[in-house]
Design an enzyme around this catalytic site. Structure first.
Site, PDB file in Angstrom:
ATOM      1  N   LYS A  23      40.399 -32.230  26.628  1.00 41.95           N
ATOM      2  CA  LYS A  23      39.222 -32.909  26.075  1.00 41.95           C
ATOM      3  C   LYS A  23      38.565 -33.812  27.120  1.00 41.95           C
ATOM      4  O   LYS A  23      39.125 -34.058  28.196  1.00 41.95           O
ATOM      5  CB  LYS A  23      39.670 -33.704  24.843  1.00 41.95           C
ATOM      6  CG  LYS A  23      40.251 -32.849  23.715  1.00 41.95           C
ATOM      7  CD  LYS A  23      40.538 -33.730  22.513  1.00 41.95           C
ATOM      8  CE  LYS A  23      41.289 -32.990  21.423  1.00 41.95           C
ATOM      9  NZ  LYS A  23      41.516 -33.878  20.245  1.00 41.95           N
ATOM     10  N   ASN A 130      42.779 -38.210  22.415  1.00 43.14           N
ATOM     11  CA  ASN A 130      44.190 -37.818  22.589  1.00 43.14           C
ATOM     12  C   ASN A 130      44.354 -36.618  23.528  1.00 43.14           C
ATOM     13  O   ASN A 130      45.340 -35.881  23.442  1.00 43.14           O
ATOM     14  CB  ASN A 130      44.851 -37.583  21.230  1.00 43.14           C
ATOM     15  CG  ASN A 130      44.105 -36.551  20.410  1.00 43.14           C
ATOM     16  OD1 ASN A 130      43.293 -35.781  20.946  1.00 43.14           O
ATOM     17  ND2 ASN A 130      44.384 -36.502  19.123  1.00 43.14           N
ATOM     18  N   GLU A 144      40.080 -19.587  16.580  1.00 43.34           N
ATOM     19  CA  GLU A 144      39.541 -20.405  17.676  1.00 43.34           C
ATOM     20  C   GLU A 144      39.369 -19.575  18.952  1.00 43.34           C
ATOM     21  O   GLU A 144      38.392 -19.751  19.685  1.00 43.34           O
ATOM     22  CB  GLU A 144      40.454 -21.607  17.921  1.00 43.34           C
ATOM     23  CG  GLU A 144      40.424 -22.592  16.751  1.00 43.34           C
ATOM     24  CD  GLU A 144      41.488 -23.686  16.839  1.00 43.34           C
ATOM     25  OE1 GLU A 144      42.213 -23.759  17.861  1.00 43.34           O
ATOM     26  OE2 GLU A 144      41.598 -24.474  15.881  1.00 43.34           O
TER      27      GLU A 144
HETATM   28  P1  DAT Z   1      45.030 -32.679  15.923  1.00 39.38           P
HETATM   29  O1  DAT Z   1      44.117 -32.730  17.123  1.00 39.38           O
HETATM   30  O2  DAT Z   1      46.328 -33.374  16.176  1.00 39.38           O
HETATM   31  O3  DAT Z   1      45.191 -31.298  15.356  1.00 39.38           O
HETATM   32  P2  DAT Z   1      43.250 -33.220  13.678  1.00 39.38           P
HETATM   33  O4  DAT Z   1      42.948 -31.764  13.645  1.00 39.38           O
HETATM   34  O5  DAT Z   1      43.691 -33.882  12.395  1.00 39.38           O
HETATM   35  O6  DAT Z   1      44.332 -33.585  14.797  1.00 39.38           O
HETATM   36  O7  DAT Z   1      41.947 -34.020  14.145  1.00 39.38           O
HETATM   37  C1  DAT Z   1      41.115 -33.502  15.177  1.00 39.38           C
HETATM   38  C2  DAT Z   1      40.784 -34.627  16.118  1.00 39.38           C
HETATM   39  O8  DAT Z   1      39.972 -35.610  15.439  1.00 39.38           O
HETATM   40  C3  DAT Z   1      41.991 -35.413  16.607  1.00 39.38           C
HETATM   41  O9  DAT Z   1      42.584 -34.808  17.730  1.00 39.38           O
HETATM   42  C4  DAT Z   1      41.404 -36.758  16.925  1.00 39.38           C
HETATM   43  C5  DAT Z   1      40.345 -36.920  15.864  1.00 39.38           C
HETATM   44  N1  DAT Z   1      40.854 -37.652  14.687  1.00 39.38           N
HETATM   45  C6  DAT Z   1      41.720 -37.178  13.758  1.00 39.38           C
HETATM   46  N2  DAT Z   1      41.956 -38.085  12.801  1.00 39.38           N
HETATM   47  C7  DAT Z   1      41.214 -39.174  13.127  1.00 39.38           C
HETATM   48  C8  DAT Z   1      41.014 -40.462  12.524  1.00 39.38           C
HETATM   49  N3  DAT Z   1      41.630 -40.809  11.379  1.00 39.38           N
HETATM   50  N4  DAT Z   1      40.186 -41.328  13.163  1.00 39.38           N
HETATM   51  C9  DAT Z   1      39.562 -40.999  14.307  1.00 39.38           C
HETATM   52  N5  DAT Z   1      39.690 -39.810  14.911  1.00 39.38           N
HETATM   53  C10 DAT Z   1      40.510 -38.897  14.344  1.00 39.38           C
END
Ligand code: DAT
Ligand code: MG
Length: 152
Positions: A23, A130, A144
């Site tokens: 990212k 992250n 994807e």
């Molecule tokens: P992951 O990337 O671990 O699969 P995800 O699919 O739940 O996590 O979310 C996609 C991305 O969105 C994640 O990498 C970071 C952001 N994100 C997720 N939950 C969030 C939150 N509560 N607040 C801010 N950003 C968030």
């Protein structure tokens, strides 16, 4: 698609593929090499990799499951802020393997040893930065990879 295969008995479980995105925070912080090193050191194989400036439509499809959440628009803004490295990575159980290498979503509490735990932190923004995306299931990986690498 053809890919390098180790010499192995014919009953070896087939390799699967997953989509990985390094990212904007990884690109800005010059951590592309370090993150790819960890993926390669684990033993997985890179089958495609490209720096991309994705348009919003691709990002919207990629993150469709999060549409409507408070972090959705900040997430799309963040993901289009600088080019990202998009890759397809192969290996037996690579989908769960990359998720384990990456660690859980929140970098503050992600375990040391994981990419997010070792290299990430909370920077105070509206979206969690992250470093790395990995598909969360084989079905997501197929969707994807089809979105980002339709020719594969
Ligand atoms: P992951 O990337 O671990 O699969 P995800 O699919 O739940 O996590 O979310 C996609 C991305 O969105 C994640 O990498 C970071 C952001 N994100 C997720 N939950 C969030 C939150 N509560 N607040 C801010 N950003 C968030
Ligand atoms: Mg996810």
């Amino acid at each position: 698609m053809t890919q390098p295969q180790p010499s192995a008995p014919s009953d070896v479980r087939p390799a699967e593929q997953t989509l990985v995105i390094l990212k904007p925070d990884a690109v800005r912080r010059a951590l592309i090499g370090e993150i790819l090193r960890r993926i390669e050191a684990k033993g997985y194989t890179l089958v495609a990799a490209e720096l991309r400036s994705p348009d919003r439509a691709v990002l919207a499809q990629h993150y469709a499951e999060h549409e409507g959440k408070p972090f959705y628009e900040p997430l799309l803004d963040f993901m289009s802020s600088v080019p990202v490295l998009v890759a397809v990575v192969a290996g037996q159980r690579v989908v769960e393997g990359i998720r384990a290498l990456a660690g859980p979503t929140d970098p503050t509490t992600a375990p040391p040893g994981s990419i997010r735990g070792d290299l990430g932190r909370d920077w105070g923004g509206r979206v969690t930065e992250n470093l790395v995306h990995g598909s969360d299931s084989p079905a997501s990986a197929a969707r994807e990879i089809g979105l980002w690498f339709p020719a594969l």
